[in-house]
Design a protein around this motif. Structure first.
Motif, PDB file in Angstrom:
ATOM      1  N   GLU A 121      60.366  45.708   4.680  1.00  6.16           N
ATOM      2  CA  GLU A 121      59.801  45.383   3.366  1.00  6.16           C
ATOM      3  C   GLU A 121      59.818  43.892   3.093  1.00  6.16           C
ATOM      4  O   GLU A 121      59.068  43.407   2.237  1.00  6.16           O
ATOM      5  CB  GLU A 121      60.566  46.120   2.267  1.00  6.16           C
ATOM      6  N   LEU A 122      60.643  43.137   3.802  1.00  7.24           N
ATOM      7  CA  LEU A 122      60.651  41.686   3.623  1.00  7.24           C
ATOM      8  C   LEU A 122      59.323  41.065   4.034  1.00  7.24           C
ATOM      9  O   LEU A 122      58.937  40.012   3.495  1.00  7.24           O
ATOM     10  CB  LEU A 122      61.787  41.072   4.443  1.00  7.24           C
ATOM     11  N   VAL A 123      58.623  41.676   4.964  1.00  5.75           N
ATOM     12  CA  VAL A 123      57.308  41.163   5.369  1.00  5.75           C
ATOM     13  C   VAL A 123      56.345  41.211   4.188  1.00  5.75           C
ATOM     14  O   VAL A 123      55.597  40.249   3.931  1.00  5.75           O
ATOM     15  CB  VAL A 123      56.767  41.974   6.559  1.00  5.75           C
ATOM     16  N   TYR A 146      62.110  47.971  -2.655  1.00  6.47           N
ATOM     17  CA  TYR A 146      63.305  47.124  -2.614  1.00  6.47           C
ATOM     18  C   TYR A 146      64.549  47.893  -2.181  1.00  6.47           C
ATOM     19  O   TYR A 146      65.428  47.337  -1.515  1.00  6.47           O
ATOM     20  CB  TYR A 146      63.535  46.484  -3.986  1.00  6.47           C
ATOM     21  N   LEU A 147      64.664  49.146  -2.565  1.00 10.38           N
ATOM     22  CA  LEU A 147      65.872  49.907  -2.254  1.00 10.38           C
ATOM     23  C   LEU A 147      65.928  50.365  -0.806  1.00 10.38           C
ATOM     24  O   LEU A 147      66.914  50.994  -0.404  1.00 10.38           O
ATOM     25  CB  LEU A 147      65.968  51.118  -3.184  1.00 10.38           C
ATOM     26  N   LEU A 148      64.889  50.071  -0.024  1.00  7.98           N
ATOM     27  CA  LEU A 148      64.969  50.308   1.420  1.00  7.98           C
ATOM     28  C   LEU A 148      65.669  49.163   2.137  1.00  7.98           C
ATOM     29  O   LEU A 148      65.927  49.258   3.340  1.00  7.98           O
ATOM     30  CB  LEU A 148      63.568  50.494   2.011  1.00  7.98           C
ATOM     31  N   LEU A 196      70.155  46.182  -7.858  1.00  4.87           N
ATOM     32  CA  LEU A 196      71.452  45.936  -7.221  1.00  4.87           C
ATOM     33  C   LEU A 196      72.452  47.017  -7.597  1.00  4.87           C
ATOM     34  O   LEU A 196      73.237  47.481  -6.747  1.00  4.87           O
ATOM     35  CB  LEU A 196      71.962  44.550  -7.622  1.00  4.87           C
ATOM     36  N   ALA A 197      72.445  47.439  -8.856  1.00  5.34           N
ATOM     37  CA  ALA A 197      73.363  48.497  -9.275  1.00  5.34           C
ATOM     38  C   ALA A 197      73.030  49.815  -8.590  1.00  5.34           C
ATOM     39  O   ALA A 197      73.937  50.549  -8.156  1.00  5.34           O
ATOM     40  CB  ALA A 197      73.305  48.663 -10.791  1.00  5.34           C
ATOM     41  N   ARG A 198      71.757  50.146  -8.448  1.00  7.35           N
ATOM     42  CA  ARG A 198      71.388  51.383  -7.778  1.00  7.35           C
ATOM     43  C   ARG A 198      71.702  51.322  -6.283  1.00  7.35           C
ATOM     44  O   ARG A 198      72.094  52.335  -5.687  1.00  7.35           O
ATOM     45  CB  ARG A 198      69.900  51.653  -8.001  1.00  7.35           C
ATOM     46  N   ALA A 199      71.514  50.145  -5.667  1.00  7.79           N
ATOM     47  CA  ALA A 199      71.812  50.017  -4.242  1.00  7.79           C
ATOM     48  C   ALA A 199      73.308  50.163  -3.966  1.00  7.79           C
ATOM     49  O   ALA A 199      73.700  50.725  -2.939  1.00  7.79           O
ATOM     50  CB  ALA A 199      71.308  48.677  -3.729  1.00  7.79           C
ATOM     51  N   ARG A 200      74.144  49.677  -4.868  1.00  9.57           N
ATOM     52  CA  ARG A 200      75.599  49.769  -4.695  1.00  9.57           C
ATOM     53  C   ARG A 200      76.192  51.009  -5.356  1.00  9.57           C
ATOM     54  O   ARG A 200      77.412  51.167  -5.378  1.00  9.57           O
ATOM     55  CB  ARG A 200      76.258  48.512  -5.260  1.00  9.57           C
ATOM     56  N   ALA A 255      63.014  53.569  -3.625  1.00 14.97           N
ATOM     57  CA  ALA A 255      63.919  54.182  -2.643  1.00 14.97           C
ATOM     58  C   ALA A 255      63.209  55.175  -1.735  1.00 14.97           C
ATOM     59  O   ALA A 255      63.833  55.697  -0.796  1.00 14.97           O
ATOM     60  CB  ALA A 255      65.070  54.881  -3.361  1.00 14.97           C
ATOM     61  N   ARG A 256      61.932  55.458  -1.978  1.00 15.18           N
ATOM     62  CA  ARG A 256      61.209  56.450  -1.189  1.00 15.18           C
ATOM     63  C   ARG A 256      60.703  55.812   0.111  1.00 15.18           C
ATOM     64  O   ARG A 256      60.003  54.797   0.074  1.00 15.18           O
ATOM     65  CB  ARG A 256      60.042  56.993  -1.992  1.00 15.18           C
ATOM     66  N   PRO A 257      61.018  56.390   1.263  1.00  7.72           N
ATOM     67  CA  PRO A 257      60.515  55.829   2.531  1.00  7.72           C
ATOM     68  C   PRO A 257      58.997  55.961   2.629  1.00  7.72           C
ATOM     69  O   PRO A 257      58.395  56.883   2.084  1.00  7.72           O
ATOM     70  CB  PRO A 257      61.226  56.669   3.600  1.00  7.72           C
TER      71      PRO A 257
END
Length: 433
Positions: free
Chosen positions: A266-268, A306-308, A332-336, A356-358
């Protein structure tokens, strides 16, 4: 000498901007049609626009055919000045020949003038349009020439040349070529997914013009379908290419909003959006602040998942500042797996679930067979080892090129129930007759 500019243009339109599909100059009275007695029958047969496409593009003129009039100055009675901005070229023409080819030419040639300025088509595309109507071989050797010829064929309602350009461009498709093709292609399509909404097309009084417009739009739809599939398959190459920065907001949205965009990371996509927003700020002389970049992107800043990302990759994504500070805190809160700093509403919750969905690994659909490049693999799909079932086949898009008003087309479309009912009704008629 009188100079006439395209009557379909308005003063608000830029010279280099494409003409929407509903801006054809068909509201003018037609100067002549193939059925008009003022046109010699030999010209109608010579340049009939309904003739089949010649694949090898080599034409043998019979002794009974009229002489070659392409670039003929001796019998020319009209001059076209075609090109965008200052890159204009002069082309001689013949009223009686061109008026029988297209209702757009007929409308333009109905004016009493010696020179017609076509300032909304590249000169290479207009030259290939004239070459086609004068039965000369077209030259579609480069992407730029084929793309400009596609614009000219659509705007002058030439479905045969539109098909030829669509097939040639599909044959040359790759990540770089796809970025060239997708630019402003939505103006030529009838049902491009994700295209900007536009007013409905006005009803055309000329049936031939309406059929030609529908056929041209169908070929452009098929080309757009294959182009977006190529962008899905080569997402990294397309997003890292410099030509991405030249796309308009609407064209960029067609690419980055696709769920089937198969990026390696996703950074691309995040880096590509950051480059594009920086280019837009420089273009419009704005400060390179995060707020201005987010304003340029609008809702496109929500396209990356982002959550991937995790760890350093997520911190690097936050460094581009495509999201608001509170939105970054929610991610950030959801990722942690921590509690949210603020109450999460329905809209924020939908965004977090989407991030968060692939992304799906399979293509969105099968390509349309326009060239050998888009032909499917001859090898049949093998069943998986987990179960003896074959994998799910790709969806094949359906594009209707024939005229839906024709009875033969309607007859082919009817289903089994309609045919059975028709046969039963005919049997009762014969029985009680």
């Amino acid at each position: 000498m009188t100079v006439v500019v395209n009557p379909a243009r308005t003063e608000e339109e830029d010279i280099g901007s494409p003409i929407p599909p509903h801006s054809h100059p068909l509201d003018l009275p037609l100067a002549s049609t193939p059925d008009d007695p003022m046109i010699s029958p030999q010209y109608v047969d010579y340049i009939s626009p309904t003739s089949d496409i010649i694949e090898n593009e080599s034409i043998e003129i019979s002794p009974e055919s009229p002489p070659n009039l392409y670039d003929d100055e001796t019998q020319s009675d009209i001059v076209f000045v075609a090109g965008i901005n200052d890159d204009t070229y002069r082309f001689p023409g013949h009223r009686r020949v061109l008026a029988a080819t297209s209702p757009v030419f007929a409308a333009l040639l109905s004016a009493k003038t010696d020179v017609i300025v076509v300032d909304y088509i590249d000169h290479r595309g207009f030259e290939n349009l004239l070459r086609y109507y004068y039965c000369e071989p077209t030259q579609l050797t480069t992407v730029h020439t084929a793309r400009s010829t596609l614009d000219a064929a659509y705007k002058f309602l030439c479905p045969q040349l539109t098909e030829r350009c669509a097939r040639k461009l599909d044959e040359m498709l790759d990540a770089e070529v796809a970025l060239d093709i997708i630019r402003d292609l939505r103006f030529l399509c009838a049902r491009l997914p994700g295209a900007a909404s536009a007013p409905p097309l006005p009803a055309l009084s000329d049936d031939r013009a309406a059929r030609s417009l529908a056929q041209c739009a169908s070929w452009c739809d098929m080309l757009a379908h294959n182009t977006l599939l190529v962008l899905d398959d080569n997402a990294d190459d397309a997003l890292q290419h410099e030509k991405l920065e030249d796309l308009t907001y609407e064209d960029l949205a067609l690419v980055v909003k696709r769920d089937t965009l198969r990026v390696s990371n996703e950074l691309v996509l995040i880096e590509a959006l950051s480059r594009w927003s920086t280019s837009i700020c420089k273009k419009y002389k704005r400060e390179l602040t995060p707020a201005n970049k987010r304003a340029a992107l609008g809702e496109l800043s929500y396209c990356p998942r982002y959550l991937l990302l995790q760890g350093d990759e997520l911190e690097r994504a936050f460094g581009f500042e495509l999201l608001e500070p509170m939105e970054r805190a929610l991610v950030l809160a959801r990722a942690r797996k921590l509690s949210a700093p603020i109450p999460v509403g329905a809209h924020q919750e939908n965004l977090l679930r989407r991030w968060a969905r692939p992304r799906p690994k399979d293509p969105a659909a099968a390509p349309v067979k326009l060239s050998p490049r888009s032909e499917p693999d001859p090898e049949e799909q093998q069943p998986t080892k987990l179960c003896g079932r074959r994998p799910k086949r790709l969806k094949h898009p359906k594009y209707q090129i024939e005229d839906p008003n024709l009875y033969n087309t309607y007859k082919k479309r009817r289903g089994c129930c309609a045919k059975f009912t028709d046969g039963l009704l005919r049997a009762f008629i014969c029985l009680f007759d």
